[in-house]
Scaffold this active site. Sequence first.
Site, mmCIF file in Angstrom:
data_model
loop_
_atom_site.group_PDB
_atom_site.id
_atom_site.type_symbol
_atom_site.label_atom_id
_atom_site.label_comp_id
_atom_site.label_asym_id
_atom_site.label_seq_id
_atom_site.Cartn_x
_atom_site.Cartn_y
_atom_site.Cartn_z
ATOM 1 N N GLY A 224 4.665 52.921 39.244
ATOM 2 C CA GLY A 224 5.779 52.977 38.296
ATOM 3 C C GLY A 224 5.274 53.006 36.871
ATOM 4 O O GLY A 224 4.099 53.265 36.631
ATOM 5 N N ASN A 225 6.143 52.761 35.934
ATOM 6 C CA ASN A 225 5.722 52.668 34.542
ATOM 7 C C ASN A 225 6.614 51.670 33.801
ATOM 8 O O ASN A 225 7.553 51.140 34.374
ATOM 9 C CB ASN A 225 5.727 54.056 33.873
ATOM 10 N N ARG A 226 6.311 51.425 32.534
ATOM 11 C CA ARG A 226 6.921 50.309 31.817
ATOM 12 C C ARG A 226 8.211 50.653 31.093
ATOM 13 O O ARG A 226 8.701 49.864 30.303
ATOM 14 C CB ARG A 226 5.903 49.732 30.834
ATOM 15 N N SER A 227 8.795 51.807 31.361
ATOM 16 C CA SER A 227 10.079 52.135 30.725
ATOM 17 C C SER A 227 11.156 51.142 31.171
ATOM 18 O O SER A 227 11.314 50.886 32.363
ATOM 19 C CB SER A 227 10.495 53.560 31.123
ATOM 20 N N ALA B 157 11.307 58.178 31.695
ATOM 21 C CA ALA B 157 9.851 58.272 31.765
ATOM 22 C C ALA B 157 9.507 58.693 33.197
ATOM 23 O O ALA B 157 9.304 57.848 34.077
ATOM 24 C CB ALA B 157 9.218 56.936 31.414
#
Length: 222
Positions: free
Chosen positions: A29-32, A97
């Site tokens: 995943g990512n930090r958005s 994102a």
Amino acid sequence: FGDPVLRGKNIVVSAGPTYEDIDPVRFIGNRSSGRMGFAVAEAAAQAGAHVTLVAGPVSLPTPAGIVRRIDVRSAAQMHAAVTEAAGGADIYIGSAAVGDYRPNSVAAHKLKKHDGADLTLQLAENPDILASLSAQKAHPFLVGFAAETQNVEIYARDKLQRKGLDMIAANQVGEGLGFETADNAITLYWADGSLALPRTDKAALARQLIECIASRYKAVRG
Ligand code: C5P
């Protein structure tokens, strides 16, 4: 609020991260946080637009005035939902994102450790949602986001051109701005202009972004 040009227009906003599953319990995943995109969707609704919000995995309440919310998890699901929702829409704002890569295959069972040996994940590139929309003959007015850690204007203008966008909203991440923060600061770029929106809370920034989209939309489509 703002310019009446957006009243009754169909606007699709994507927001949040995507999760690319590795196995039944793990993902990339990512930090958005999704907060900027949700604020943009709310501001578009306040400007009188019919807003469809395509949301990645976030636990944010649906903003007031949103006509339709579609929850997705992976980039492929977001691509399918946006493609369906943006057909016939007037404006698409891609603030999600989207993960650039996904595991080649999703393991059916939880991956196990193997006595200290390295584990290699094969990744396949995800389709670019904005670029695939702009490749279609009739497509909405397209707005992208570019979160960069350096060379913000150069990378943003490159994306504007390469992805065939009408406008890009660029911000420097880090230094207390961008992902996982309440405040943000962005600079908007289009083919022959730019507008810097200095640091403020995401709701105020979203309204300024929507104002600028309204004026550019009027200039090229109105
Ligand atoms: O190239 P980069 O991912 O930095 O570009 C960011 C912009 O492109 C965002 O507006 C994002 O929503 C969009 N994007 C997309 N599909 C992808 C990757 C990014 O629409 N697969």
